[in-house]
Design a protein around this motif. Structure first.
Motif, mmCIF file in Angstrom:
data_model
loop_
_atom_site.group_PDB
_atom_site.id
_atom_site.type_symbol
_atom_site.label_atom_id
_atom_site.label_comp_id
_atom_site.label_asym_id
_atom_site.label_seq_id
_atom_site.Cartn_x
_atom_site.Cartn_y
_atom_site.Cartn_z
ATOM 1 N N PHE A 1 0.828 -1.200 0.000
ATOM 2 C CA PHE A 1 0.000 0.000 0.000
ATOM 3 C C PHE A 1 0.863 1.251 0.000
ATOM 4 C CE2 PHE A 1 -2.095 -3.265 2.679
ATOM 5 C CZ PHE A 1 -3.151 -3.584 1.823
ATOM 6 N N LEU A 2 0.232 2.381 -0.325
ATOM 7 C CA LEU A 2 0.868 3.676 -0.129
ATOM 8 C C LEU A 2 0.680 4.034 1.339
ATOM 9 C CD1 LEU A 2 0.581 3.567 -3.234
ATOM 10 C CD2 LEU A 2 0.033 6.000 -3.194
ATOM 11 N N ASP A 3 1.750 3.938 2.108
ATOM 12 C CA ASP A 3 1.646 4.130 3.553
ATOM 13 C C ASP A 3 3.017 4.467 4.128
ATOM 14 O OD1 ASP A 3 3.019 1.674 3.620
ATOM 15 O OD2 ASP A 3 1.214 0.514 4.065
ATOM 16 N N GLY A 4 3.128 4.423 5.446
ATOM 17 C CA GLY A 4 4.383 4.758 6.094
ATOM 18 C C GLY A 4 5.461 3.716 5.941
ATOM 19 N N HIS A 5 5.099 2.488 5.541
ATOM 20 C CA HIS A 5 6.089 1.440 5.297
ATOM 21 C C HIS A 5 6.743 1.617 3.928
ATOM 22 C CE1 HIS A 5 3.962 -0.307 8.637
ATOM 23 N NE2 HIS A 5 2.889 -0.533 7.913
ATOM 24 N N SER A 6 5.937 1.961 2.933
ATOM 25 C CA SER A 6 6.460 2.060 1.570
ATOM 26 C C SER A 6 6.987 3.447 1.240
ATOM 27 C CB SER A 6 5.369 1.679 0.555
ATOM 28 O OG SER A 6 4.259 2.555 0.649
ATOM 29 N N ALA A 7 6.639 4.442 2.043
ATOM 30 C CA ALA A 7 7.093 5.810 1.779
ATOM 31 C C ALA A 7 8.608 5.898 1.916
ATOM 32 C CB ALA A 7 6.423 6.778 2.741
ATOM 33 N N THR A 8 9.234 6.529 0.948
ATOM 34 C CA THR A 8 10.695 6.682 0.972
ATOM 35 C C THR A 8 11.059 7.889 0.122
ATOM 36 O OG1 THR A 8 12.780 5.516 0.582
ATOM 37 C CG2 THR A 8 11.033 5.135 -1.011
ATOM 38 N N ARG A 9 12.329 8.156 0.013
ATOM 39 C CA ARG A 9 12.723 9.211 -0.905
ATOM 40 C C ARG A 9 14.157 9.028 -1.344
ATOM 41 N NH1 ARG A 9 12.378 15.008 2.126
ATOM 42 N NH2 ARG A 9 14.487 15.195 2.947
ATOM 43 N N ILE A 10 14.446 9.594 -2.501
ATOM 44 C CA ILE A 10 15.779 9.547 -3.076
ATOM 45 C C ILE A 10 16.272 10.976 -3.211
ATOM 46 C CG2 ILE A 10 14.916 9.573 -5.470
ATOM 47 C CD1 ILE A 10 17.267 7.665 -6.152
ATOM 48 N N THR A 11 17.574 11.175 -3.000
ATOM 49 C CA THR A 11 18.141 12.524 -3.002
ATOM 50 C C THR A 11 19.297 12.601 -3.983
ATOM 51 O OG1 THR A 11 17.545 12.841 -0.685
ATOM 52 C CG2 THR A 11 19.194 14.324 -1.592
ATOM 53 N N PHE A 12 19.312 13.672 -4.750
ATOM 54 C CA PHE A 12 20.415 13.967 -5.667
ATOM 55 C C PHE A 12 21.122 15.218 -5.144
ATOM 56 C CE2 PHE A 12 17.093 11.803 -8.005
ATOM 57 C CZ PHE A 12 17.786 10.776 -8.622
ATOM 58 N N ASP A 13 22.386 15.059 -4.797
ATOM 59 C CA ASP A 13 23.124 16.135 -4.138
ATOM 60 C C ASP A 13 23.674 17.145 -5.139
ATOM 61 O OD1 ASP A 13 22.710 14.787 -1.765
ATOM 62 O OD2 ASP A 13 24.643 13.764 -1.815
ATOM 63 N N GLY A 14 23.733 18.394 -4.688
ATOM 64 C CA GLY A 14 24.457 19.438 -5.407
ATOM 65 C C GLY A 14 23.947 19.711 -6.814
ATOM 66 N N VAL A 15 22.637 19.889 -6.958
ATOM 67 C CA VAL A 15 22.036 20.137 -8.276
ATOM 68 C C VAL A 15 21.921 21.648 -8.494
ATOM 69 C CG1 VAL A 15 20.042 19.735 -9.752
ATOM 70 C CG2 VAL A 15 20.744 17.990 -8.088
ATOM 71 N N LYS A 16 22.466 22.111 -9.609
ATOM 72 C CA LYS A 16 22.374 23.539 -9.920
ATOM 73 C C LYS A 16 21.033 23.819 -10.600
ATOM 74 C CE LYS A 16 27.325 24.439 -10.195
ATOM 75 N NZ LYS A 16 28.455 24.942 -11.025
ATOM 76 N N ILE A 17 20.277 24.735 -9.988
ATOM 77 C CA ILE A 17 18.922 25.048 -10.448
ATOM 78 C C ILE A 17 18.817 26.558 -10.669
ATOM 79 C CG2 ILE A 17 16.470 25.038 -9.811
ATOM 80 C CD1 ILE A 17 17.241 22.268 -10.151
ATOM 81 N N LYS A 18 18.165 26.918 -11.750
ATOM 82 C CA LYS A 18 17.852 28.331 -11.992
ATOM 83 C C LYS A 18 16.356 28.558 -11.857
ATOM 84 C CE LYS A 18 21.672 29.232 -15.219
ATOM 85 N NZ LYS A 18 22.009 29.650 -16.620
ATOM 86 N N LYS A 19 16.004 29.722 -11.371
ATOM 87 C CA LYS A 19 14.595 30.065 -11.293
ATOM 88 C C LYS A 19 13.992 30.010 -12.682
ATOM 89 C CE LYS A 19 11.412 33.464 -9.341
ATOM 90 N NZ LYS A 19 11.298 34.721 -8.581
ATOM 91 N N GLY A 20 12.864 29.336 -12.816
ATOM 92 C CA GLY A 20 12.226 29.166 -14.111
ATOM 93 C C GLY A 20 12.553 27.848 -14.781
ATOM 94 N N ASP A 21 13.538 27.098 -14.267
ATOM 95 C CA ASP A 21 13.827 25.772 -14.818
ATOM 96 C C ASP A 21 12.619 24.858 -14.662
ATOM 97 O OD1 ASP A 21 16.359 26.437 -15.568
ATOM 98 O OD2 ASP A 21 17.389 25.380 -13.935
#
Length: 839
Positions: free
Chosen positions: A791-811
């Motif tokens: 199910f979609l719940d607290g057991h299956s919830a997770t996240r992935i992180t990409f470090d040091g990403v250069k972002i511009k406003k409007g991207d």
């Protein structure tokens, strides 16, 4: 202790964790000249003998650590420049030298190291093997200082329990509450022919002085008592025997009826008594040195004597009489409670009362080979519980404590949680029986109540994964358990350092970093899962893993919080509640009866209070919840930077595997933090004074993005989704979710919150302005080893992180999710984190 600081040989080969702390990694002595023994004399030539094993282990250790090939002899003629290993009795027969060693308890040993002469003598053969491992541990840690000392165990029982099943197959594996893969003993109702992993495991257990192992689930399959399987049990025992580890079996109380052809399993029925006597005789013919039986009766649906209105005493003593002629022990679990008639609507009802209610009345009546096995707390391996009052209530009965190495309610090896500091809160607790000092550890050793039999049991649940427990760092708990069962006053920080040196090498920065992370881990886990004694706020109706506080209430399992819109906590006082506090001796009962003298960390265990109740710290209960959950998640995130500082100092395979779990833990700590805070914020209606709860300025909710082939979906429980919703694909085709960045231009850590469920391996890709940033699959069920969720719940919830990403406003940020089976590429949110911000 004087340590010679050596350099490890350059790390070139990856390690998979199979050797655990017995790696025997080579040491570079540099220009130092050290004289070592040149031979080994093992005072027993029988290959089943732990002394014979000790000789082989010493040979292996010298080969690995010092690149020396030592010959082994068994002729009983000790020479100079030799390691002599054997029992005190054998040494006395073969040596003309007087032995000035102190008297040893069973399994104890004496170690003397002086230059190239080493003497290792055990009170018995098992003790001699323990001494050999002790000597090799000193060598592997670079300690070549002369030493002469004796050590004996604090308690005779030092066992591990396994919850392995004969017939376990499929996604959940064959080990109940096991997070390191399938059983090392069985698969598909067959005991393995190749039991080499059992030998490897026996080495690990012997090296930490464990002397017993129960090899099957307490929810026992009666088939183990048939000839078909006893032959395999005998083979398993033959792999443990050379390491001094005795095998035990869990019993199904109803076996006489299920496999014995009887129409009853009444423990007072003469035919049942005879059946168990005959069956036990047969068991001991297969395994003459079997440790004994483990029994779970009348709990969680298991059969037992109460079925026939008999007593637990009747059941325990029936088994004891059958095992007694063979020297067998009966470990009878105190984990007995009624999960059918327990009603939360009854203010006086309390599962925590069950152990004392069931066992106190029989104190002094159990046979002398019965040991009542008591979980450390009154409920079930929670992140914090008071010491079980049963330890104080049966002074005339043998007792052992049940700990848990496998982290059922404590992160299931996906979260780093070093458990010995938790165990210390129980072992060092003073029960004050008869107003006298009564430490739990002194009850277990028999010292306090003058009992000869007692000690320690841990549920360890290793599996076929090369890391044994599913996580390299989790192995510190198994190592420390053995050390603490031998000597419960051992320093848990120093023990952790020993384990780290043996497992990862002698680099000081590695040792200090792992120590810091590990010692912070249990307090952090308590902070972001459940504080103030409210228990681990997990989903007790499903996976026992992720957050779900309302699941604790309105069910017959008794792990209640009694949370409503105004107040929270169990009233366990005598004057107004369940009376549990009164199960302790007078001094302790008085302390817990009053809010003013109850420590804050157990407040909600003993008292029902308003959310606005002020703690000794001055904070309200609800604000403490908010603050602690944020602090705990911050600490979990700090582990990442600490671990990354060790890159290049740890072999690549283990570095990457630990890093993966720490990244996961950091993300899941946010899931826990937000779920618990959102739930109690919604429940109480009281705002977080710091305005953090429900306020995530750097997040972009998935349902607010421009969706194509995706649609919003309500998540249940609602508090396990940011904004209470997520998105899923609407067909078998890929879906896209797109948004424009309105944040200032800069460098961010970009994280994606998503759900990874079982029976499907969806794929996600994230793009910045149509340039691929990264991709991943929904394969956590393969990588993490914990009980996954559908199910979609607290057991299956997770996240992935990409470090040091250069972002511009409007991207433009775009997520492309490709579903697979029932996993519809679910997404919760995107978050852009400026440096130093923890969402």
């Amino acid at each position: 202790m004087r340590l010679l600081h050596f350099l490890l040989v350059t790390l070139v080969a990856a390690e998979d964790g199979l050797d655990g702390w017995l790696r025997y990694a080579p040491l570079d002595l540099g220009h130092k000249h050290v004289s070592f023994p040149t031979s080994i004399v093992a005072l027993n030539s029988s290959k089943d003998s732990p002394v014979y094993t000790a000789g082989l282990e010493l040979q292996k250790g010298f080969k690995g650590i010092l690149s020396q090939n030592l010959k082994i002899s068994h002729d009983g003629r000790p020479t100079s420049s030799a390691i002599i290993v054997g029992t005190v009795a054998e040494y006395s027969k073969t040596s003309n030298k007087p032995l000035n060693a102190p008297k040893l308890k069973e399994d104890g040993f004496w170690l003397s190291t002086h230059g190239n002469t080493v003497t290792i003598l055990g009170q018995n053969e098992r003790g001699a093997l323990y001494g050999a491992f002790e000597y090799l541990s000193r060598l592997a840690q670079g300690d070549l200082s002369p030493a002469t000392y004796a050590t004996s165990p604090d308690a005779p029982i030092r066992w591990v329990n396994h919850w392995d099943n004969l017939n376990g197959t499929g996604t959940h594996g064959s080990v109940e509450r096991g997070y390191g893969g399938d059983s090392i003993f069985y698969k598909d109702n067959v005991i393995y022919q190749d039991l080499s992993r059992v030998t490897d495991y026996a080495r690990l257990l012997a090296s930490i002085r464990i002397n017993g192992v129960v090899i099957n689930n307490v929810n026992a399959d009666p088939a183990f008592l048939t000839d078909k399987y006893l032959e395999g049990v005998a083979r398993i025992a033959s792999h443990f025997r050379p390491y001094g580890v005795k095998v035990g079996l869990s019993l199904n109380f109803a076996s006489p009826q299920l496999i014995g052809g009887l129409n009853t399993f009444d423990p007072l029925d003469p035919s049942v008594v005879e059946w168990w006597r005959t069956t036990t005789n047969k068991v001991y013919k297969y395994v003459p040195d079997m440790a004994g039986y483990l029994v779970k009766a009348n709990s969680e649906g298991q059969p037992g004597p109460l079925t026939y209105n008999r007593t637990l005493l009747d059941g325990a003593n029936m088994f004891a009489k059958a095992a007694k002629p063979h020297g067998g022990i009966v470990m009878f679990r105190a984990f007995v409670y009624d999960s059918v008639n327990l009603k939360e609507s009854d203010w006086k009802a309390d599962r925590a009362n069950a152990a004392v209610d069931h066992f106190k009345q029989f104190d002094g009546q159990f046979d002398d080979n019965v040991v009542v096995q008591i979980k450390y707390g009154p409920i079930d391996f929670q992140v914090r519980e008071p010491a079980s009052p049963l330890f104080a209530n049966i002074p005339k009965t043998n007792v052992a404590i049940e700990l848990q190495v496998t982290q059922e309610y404590l992160g299931q090896q996906c979260h780093l949680v070093y458990l010995p500091p938790l165990w210390n809160t129980i072992l060092d607790f003073d029960l004050r029986v008869d107003n006298k000092k009564t430490l739990v550890r002194d009850v277990l050793s028999g010292e306090r109540f003058k009992r000869n039999l007692g000690g320690y049991v841990a549920v360890s649940n290793v599996g076929v994964n090369s890391t044994w427990l599913g996580s390299h760092l989790a192995m510190s708990n198994l190592y420390a358990y053995g050390r603490m069962a031998w000597e419960p006053t051992v320093d848990v920080k120093a023990t952790l350092d020993d384990w780290t040196r043996l497992t990862f090498g002698l680099d000081k920065s590695v040792i200090n970093t792992i120590n810091k992370m590990s010692m912070q881990s249990w307090p952090a886990y308590e902070q972001y899962t459940g504080n103030l004694g409210i228990q681990t706020l997990t989903d007790i109706l499903y996976a026992h893993y992720g957050p779900n506080p309302p699941s604790q209430d309105d069910n017959p399992w008794g792990q209640w919080t009694r949370a409503d819109a105004d107040s929270i906590g169990m009233d366990r006082t005598v004057w107004n509640g369940t009376g549990f506090a009164g199960q302790y001796p007078t001094e302790v009962a008085r302390r817990y009866e009053r809010i003013e003298t109850t420590p804050d960390d157990l407040l909600l265990w003993f008292h029902h209070v308003p959310y606005t109740h002020r703690l000794h710290s001055g904070k309200t209960v609800i604000q403490h919840f908010y603050d602690e959950h944020y602090k705990g998640a911050e600490t979990a995130h700090s582990f990442l930077a600490m671990w990354k500082s060790l890159k290049g100092k740890i072999d690549k395979q283990r570095y990457e595997e630990v890093l993966f779990r720490l990244v996961y833990q950091a993300g899941h700590s946010i899931v826990w933090r937000d779920a618990i805070n959102n739930f109690y914020h919604n429940k109480s209606g009281i705002a977080d004074k710091s305005k953090r709860v429900g306020n995530h300025p750097w997040r972009i909710e998935a349902e607010s993005m421009t969706l194509k082939g995706y649609a919003p979906i309500a998540v249940n429980p609602f508090f396990t989704a940011s904004g209470f919703k997520g998105i899923v694909t609407t067909s078998n085709a890929p879906g896209t979710a797109t948004t424009k960045v309105n944040f200032p231009s800069g460098t961010y850590d970009l994280a994606v919150g998503y759900y990874d469920i079982i029976r499907g391996k969806a794929n996600w890709k994230v793009y910045i302005n149509d340039k691929l940033l990264g991709a991943w699959d929904g394969d956590n069920e393969d990588k993490l080893g914990h009980w996954p969720s559908e199910f979609l719940d607290g057991h299956s919830a997770t996240r992935i992180t990409f470090d040091g990403v250069k972002i511009k406003k409007g991207d433009t940020i775009k997520i492309v999710g490709t579903p697979n089976g029932p996993e519809l590429a679910p997404v919760d949110y995107i978050v852009l984190l400026p440096k130093g911000i923890i969402d």
